[in-house]
Each structure stands twice: as C-alpha cells, then as structure tokens.
Scaffold this motif. Structure first.
Motif, short mmCIF file in Angstrom:
data_model
loop_
_atom_site.label_atom_id
_atom_site.label_comp_id
_atom_site.label_asym_id
_atom_site.label_seq_id
_atom_site.Cartn_x
_atom_site.Cartn_y
_atom_site.Cartn_z
N PHE A 1 0.82 -1.23 0.00
CA PHE A 1 0.00 0.00 0.00
C PHE A 1 0.84 1.27 0.00
N SER A 2 0.37 2.26 -0.75
CA SER A 2 0.92 3.61 -0.74
C SER A 2 -0.24 4.59 -0.79
N VAL A 3 -0.04 5.77 -0.25
CA VAL A 3 -1.02 6.84 -0.37
C VAL A 3 -0.34 8.01 -1.09
N PHE A 4 -1.12 8.77 -1.85
CA PHE A 4 -0.59 9.96 -2.49
C PHE A 4 -1.67 11.02 -2.59
N ALA A 5 -1.24 12.26 -2.74
CA ALA A 5 -2.16 13.38 -2.93
C ALA A 5 -1.65 14.21 -4.09
N ASP A 6 -2.55 14.55 -5.01
CA ASP A 6 -2.25 15.43 -6.13
C ASP A 6 -2.86 16.80 -5.86
N MET A 7 -2.07 17.84 -6.04
CA MET A 7 -2.59 19.21 -5.99
C MET A 7 -2.33 19.84 -7.34
N GLY A 8 -3.40 20.30 -7.99
CA GLY A 8 -3.28 20.91 -9.30
C GLY A 8 -3.86 22.31 -9.32
N ALA A 9 -3.31 23.16 -10.20
CA ALA A 9 -3.81 24.53 -10.34
C ALA A 9 -3.52 24.99 -11.76
N GLY A 10 -4.41 25.85 -12.29
CA GLY A 10 -4.17 26.36 -13.62
C GLY A 10 -5.32 27.17 -14.19
N PHE A 11 -5.34 27.28 -15.51
CA PHE A 11 -6.29 28.07 -16.28
C PHE A 11 -7.38 27.17 -16.83
N GLN A 12 -8.61 27.69 -16.94
CA GLN A 12 -9.69 26.93 -17.58
C GLN A 12 -10.51 27.83 -18.49
N ASN A 13 -11.14 27.20 -19.49
CA ASN A 13 -11.95 27.90 -20.48
C ASN A 13 -13.18 27.07 -20.78
N VAL A 14 -14.34 27.74 -20.93
CA VAL A 14 -15.60 27.06 -21.25
C VAL A 14 -16.27 27.81 -22.39
N LYS A 15 -16.81 27.06 -23.36
CA LYS A 15 -17.60 27.64 -24.45
C LYS A 15 -18.97 26.98 -24.44
N ASN A 16 -20.03 27.78 -24.38
CA ASN A 16 -21.41 27.30 -24.34
C ASN A 16 -22.14 27.68 -25.63
N LYS A 17 -22.96 26.77 -26.12
CA LYS A 17 -23.87 27.04 -27.24
C LYS A 17 -25.25 26.59 -26.82
N GLU A 18 -26.24 27.49 -26.96
CA GLU A 18 -27.62 27.19 -26.60
C GLU A 18 -28.50 27.28 -27.83
N TYR A 19 -29.26 26.20 -28.05
CA TYR A 19 -30.20 26.12 -29.17
C TYR A 19 -31.60 26.07 -28.59
N GLY A 20 -32.42 27.07 -28.91
CA GLY A 20 -33.76 27.15 -28.36
C GLY A 20 -34.82 26.81 -29.39
N PRO A 21 -36.07 27.08 -29.07
CA PRO A 21 -37.18 26.81 -30.00
C PRO A 21 -37.01 27.62 -31.28
N GLY A 22 -37.43 27.06 -32.39
CA GLY A 22 -37.28 27.75 -33.67
C GLY A 22 -35.82 27.81 -34.04
N ASN A 23 -35.37 28.99 -34.41
CA ASN A 23 -33.97 29.18 -34.78
C ASN A 23 -33.19 29.94 -33.72
N ALA A 24 -33.69 30.00 -32.49
CA ALA A 24 -33.00 30.72 -31.42
C ALA A 24 -31.64 30.08 -31.15
N TYR A 25 -30.62 30.93 -31.05
CA TYR A 25 -29.25 30.44 -30.86
C TYR A 25 -28.46 31.49 -30.10
N SER A 26 -27.66 31.08 -29.14
CA SER A 26 -26.74 31.99 -28.46
C SER A 26 -25.49 31.23 -28.08
N LYS A 27 -24.41 31.97 -27.94
CA LYS A 27 -23.16 31.34 -27.50
C LYS A 27 -22.45 32.28 -26.55
N SER A 28 -21.64 31.70 -25.66
CA SER A 28 -20.87 32.47 -24.70
C SER A 28 -19.56 31.76 -24.40
N LYS A 29 -18.64 32.52 -23.84
CA LYS A 29 -17.31 31.99 -23.54
C LYS A 29 -16.89 32.52 -22.18
N ALA A 30 -16.20 31.70 -21.40
CA ALA A 30 -15.72 32.12 -20.08
C ALA A 30 -14.30 31.63 -19.85
#
Length: 193
Positions: A103-132
């Motif tokens: 047996f061994s135990v370990f712990a990982d600690m991570g840190a950094g940058f993240q990015n998210v891109k969202n696309k929303e498709y609604g009724p009809g032709n409704a569409y929006s996008k966002s980025k964070a």
C-alpha cells in the motif's frame, strides 16, 4: 424532482516509476449520464472528459508536472439544448508515501487556467453562445495497491477544490468551492517501471 446519476465509465490509468529521476505519465477518462423526469417531460445530460498528465519525479516522494483536461457535455430537455466544451491546462504536485510493500497513499494538488464555451439552441432558430475564462485549484488524495511487481490499482473518493469562471460580454462571474469526498469514485491501474 428526482435525479438519477449513472456513472457509465470512470477509468484512471497511470504509469509511474517510484524512484527519483523518473517520468510519470497518467490521466483519467470519465463519462457521466444524468436523467431527470418531470410531470410533462424529461431532461438528459451527458458529460465526457479526458485528463492526461505528465510529470518528473525529482525525489522518491515528490513529482511535479503538467496536466490538461478536455471535456464536453450536452444537456437536452426537448425544448432547449445546451452544448458545453471546456479545457483546463495547469501544473500539479504529487506527494507519495509508501505504507508498506503493498500500500501507498498519495495526494495530487493541481492549479491552472480553464476555459468554457457554451452554445444554446432554443425553439425555432434561437441560438446563443458564450465563452468564459477562469482558474482552478484542487487536491485529490488517493490509495495505491501494489498487486505484483509494481502493477497495481489506484482508488480515490473525491477531493476538494475551488474554481472561477468569468463570462464575456458582461456575463456572469462564477466561483465555486467543492468538497466532494464520497460523491465521486475513481479507480485506476498503474505500473511502476
């Protein structure tokens, strides 16, 4: 409203040498599917992620390296569909302690940058996008069981962390602290060369 969470696949693979001056290569793959049923409909969400890491073991107990995650999710309620694509890039530090030959135990600690891109498709032709953009930091403890000749299994049951996201075009700013011990399970295979 009842929510059912089904983890279809969660695999962690890691190849490591437990000695100073070696390279650690590893990561995980996960897939989650969730279905919520309402009186007049249902909502489905599927999430997939892949998280490789590479590190240098500069001491018998310490490893430093880089990590990367790509993730994709799709949420559909029959009226609106939301698609998310995300990535994280950062660094990690691992501290390992052998308890005995098995047996061994370990712990990982991570840190950094993240990015998210969202696309929303609604009724009809409704569409929006966002980025964070934002940052993340997290700690995950784990247990290693040596089965034979350095080949073994890794187990973890969650961790803790903090992350932020700031959406463009005067969108929302999010910050989240999580402590999910017992809510997630990670099982993996590793080989010490």
């Amino acid at each position: 409203m009842k929510k059912f969470l089904l983890i279809l696949a969660l695999a962690t693979f890691s190849f490591a040498n437990a000695q100073k001056g070696t390279i650690l290569v590893g990561g995980n793959i996960s897939y989650t599917s969730e279905k919520s049923e309402f009186k007049f409909g249902e909502e489905k969400e599927n999430t997939f992620s892949f998280s490789p890491k590479v590190g240098y073991q500069f001491n018998d107990n310490w490893t430093v390296g880089g990590e990367f995650t790509v993730a994709s999710s799709n949420q559909d309620n029959g009226i609106e569909e939301v698609k998310n694509n995300a990535f994280k890039i950062g660094a990690f530090v691992r501290y390992s302690v052998p308890l005995n030959q098995t047996f061994s135990v370990f712990a990982d600690m991570g840190a950094g940058f993240q990015n998210v891109k969202n696309k929303e498709y609604g009724p009809g032709n409704a569409y929006s996008k966002s980025k964070a953009d934002g940052m993340y930091v997290g700690v995950t403890p784990a247990l290693f069981i040596n089965m034979k000749n350095g080949f073994g299994l890794n187990f973890n049951i969650g961790g803790l962390g903090y992350e932020t996201l700031s959406f463009d075009n005067n969108g929302a700013d999010y910050s989240r602290f999580f402590f999910n011990f017992g809510k997630e399970v990670g099982i993996g295979i590793s080989k010490n060369f």
